[in-house]
Scaffold this active site. Structure first.
Site, PDB file in Angstrom:
ATOM      1  N   LYS A 112       0.808  -1.214   0.000  1.00  0.00           N
ATOM      2  CA  LYS A 112       0.000   0.000   0.000  1.00  0.00           C
ATOM      3  C   LYS A 112       0.848   1.274   0.000  1.00  0.00           C
ATOM      4  CE  LYS A 112      -4.142  -2.159   1.778  1.00  0.00           C
ATOM      5  NZ  LYS A 112      -3.707  -3.544   2.077  1.00  0.00           N
TER       6      LYS A 112
HETATM    7  C1  LIG Z   1      -4.466  -4.602   1.615  1.00  0.00           C
HETATM    8  C2  LIG Z   1      -3.715  -5.863   1.469  1.00  0.00           C
HETATM    9  C3  LIG Z   1      -4.165  -6.874   0.606  1.00  0.00           C
HETATM   10  C4  LIG Z   1      -5.476  -6.785  -0.151  1.00  0.00           C
HETATM   11  O1  LIG Z   1      -5.474  -5.783  -1.140  1.00  0.00           O
HETATM   12  P1  LIG Z   1      -6.850  -5.216  -1.726  1.00  0.00           P
HETATM   13  O2  LIG Z   1      -6.466  -4.091  -2.608  1.00  0.00           O
HETATM   14  O3  LIG Z   1      -7.663  -4.786  -0.553  1.00  0.00           O
HETATM   15  O4  LIG Z   1      -7.500  -6.339  -2.467  1.00  0.00           O
HETATM   16  C5  LIG Z   1      -3.368  -7.993   0.462  1.00  0.00           C
HETATM   17  N1  LIG Z   1      -2.208  -8.128   1.156  1.00  0.00           N
HETATM   18  C6  LIG Z   1      -1.764  -7.186   1.995  1.00  0.00           C
HETATM   19  C7  LIG Z   1      -0.487  -7.404   2.724  1.00  0.00           C
HETATM   20  C8  LIG Z   1      -2.495  -6.027   2.177  1.00  0.00           C
HETATM   21  O5  LIG Z   1      -2.048  -5.090   3.009  1.00  0.00           O
END
Ligand SMILES: *Cc1c(COP(=O)(O)O)cnc(C)c1O
Length: 467
Positions: A112
């Site tokens: 993210k």
């Molecule tokens: C947020 C997250 C996901 C899922 O991603 P989305 O965009 O919500 O589908 C998967 N793995 C990790 C480590 C995350 O932080």
């Protein structure tokens, strides 16, 4: 190039510019913003992009969506990715039968960061241009919160309020958020689940007057800038793997929660990147995996797992997919969303051959599958993976093809989930200096009931108090 316009999936909000959508988050009609048209990249441009380093590629892709002065955009991209600990931002490495695209080299060690570092810079720029303040309200199951906080900490004219489910994020994730003591950062622990946090946010954002009066903005994956930024690593990873293997197309497996990450992959495919298949991997919260097997999107009961960032039932970005699936028919999306609200399910159906979408397949991993994948990757490839990545790897192994190499998105550094790694391998093997240093830091956090009024009161007091 005419500036890109953004329209709501529900078709009842006026179109916005890029800068306006970045500030708006959810549309006033309850929909999500999408570009009115998705740019299609043809050769020779696609060919030329193959050789670009990550940041140059990011500039070329994001400028298609963001009509900002190019020197400013380039500066923001440089600033955003200078904080990563490797120059190519998202390195790709082979591990047995798959490739891992490592998306965890940013300050909070989860994918993210890639979008939220950029979003922090975009907010600061847009506010400096137009004046005003922004109060970000976010709901997190763990990683979004810390990445968002690190994206905007200390930035001018921005406050951030992050709600996480009390005691339902890992202790490390909690400390990554609550140890940030900048005066513009407010952590709120909600007594409830992640879906409660997300519902609180949707309700507060559903009140347009309140939103305007308090200059509320969003960093959740409904923000279009995040999707645009995430599209970049699909191109980058595919180019690197095609270069190494000589393949003409690739497959991706994406550990999925809110459908934001995989939607960026869907977008990359629509833009012309040769993705032959996108595999959506879930943990036991498998609403999306079931959808792509049956054509029915039906709410189940939330189960906590060792991959908590994917513990969700209602995937906020799924509406964008529905909109594109319906060929931009907003009335159809409204009907589907009304059905979902009323009956807790949507049926879009499948083609006669049972395929729900020619590009997408789904699969789920149990807790035992996830632990086994961590153990096997460690034993066979001397490669530690985190439980989210492990969910993806487990599902990926049933979708291998001879002519299209499989790229698994590695979404978090294993050190963020040391308990799962220890359970799987029997060793205390997953460490990272950034996380080890957190142990001794002071923290700040407010616990609140899952009650809209309590959250509003807290936000109003904080805005009033630090004005
Ligand atoms: C947020 C997250 C996901 C899922 O991603 P989305 O965009 O919500 O589908 C998967 N793995 C990790 C480590 C995350 O932080």
């Amino acid at each position: 190039m005419a500036p890109m316009k953004y329209v709501s999936t529900r078709g009842r909000s006026p179109p916005l510019t890029f800068a306006e959508t970045v500030l708006a988050g959810l549309a006033p009609d309850g929909g999500l913003y999408l570009p009115a048209e998705i740019p299609r990249i043809e050769n020779p441009l696609l060919e030329a992009w193959r050789r670009l380093p990550y940041r140059d590629l990011a500039f070329e892709i994001i400028r298609l969506y963001a009509d900002l002065p190019v020197t400013e955009l380039r500066r923001m991209i440089e600033r955003s990715y200078a904080v990563f600990d490797v120059p190519d931002v998202c390195p790709v490495r082979r591990a047995g039968e798959v490739f891992l695209a490592e998306l965890f080299h940013g300050p909070t060690l989860a994918f993210k960061d890639i979008a939220l570092q950029l979003l922090g810079n975009l907010f600061e720029y847009v506010l400096a241009e137009r004046g005003g303040q922004l109060n970000i309200l976010a709901a997190t199951s763990g990683d979004t919160g810390s990445a968002a906080i690190h994206g905007v900490r200390g930035r001018r004219n921005i406050r951030i309020f992050v709600m996480h489910p009390h005691k339902r994020v890992s202790p490390l994730q909690e400390r990554q958020m609550t140890s940030v003591l900048d005066p513009n950062v407010f952590n709120i622990a909600i007594e409830g689940t992640f879906d409660d946090c997300q519902n609180l946010m949707k309700r507060i954002f559903g009140d347009p007057d309140y939103k305007v009066r308090h200059s509320l903005g969003s960093v959740n994956s409904i923000n279009w800038a995040r999707i645009a930024a995430q599209t970049v690593y699909y191109f980058h990873a595919a180019f690197r793997v095609m270069e190494q293997t000589g393949a003409a197309k690739v497959r991706f497996t994406v550990p999925t929660g809110n459908f934001g990450d995989i939607f960026a992959g869907f977008l990359a495919a629509r833009m012309g990147l040769p993705i032959e298949r996108l595999v959506l991997a879930t943990n036991t919260n498998d609403i999306l995996a079931r959808y792509f097997a049956t054509g029915e999107y039906r709410c189940g009961r939330l189960q906590p797992t060792i991959s908590p960032s994917m513990d969700i039932q209602v995937a906020s970005n799924f509406e964008r997919y529905l909109y594109l699936r319906a060929g931009g028919d907003a009335a159809r999306v409204r009907t589907w969303m009304d059905e979902f609200k009323r009956d807790g399910r949507i049926v879009t159906g499948a083609a006669r051959d049972g395929v729900v979408d020619p590009l997408l397949r789904g699969g789920a991993a149990s807790e035992a599958d996830t632990l086994a994948a961590i153990r096997e990757f460690d034993a066979r490839h001397h490669c530690l993976i985190d439980p989210h990545t492990a969910v993806g790897v487990h599902v990926a192994l049933s979708h291998l093809a001879a002519d299209a190499p499989m790229i698994c998105l590695a979404t978090a550094h294993p050190a963020k989930f040391p308990d799962a790694v220890r359970r799987a391998t029997g060793r205390d093997a997953a460490h990272h200096p950034i996380l080890d240093a957190l142990e001794s830091l002071p923290t700040r956090c407010q616990v609140l009931a899952a009650d809209e009024r309590a959250v509003r009161a807290f936000v109003e007091k904080a805005i009033g108090g630090s004005r």
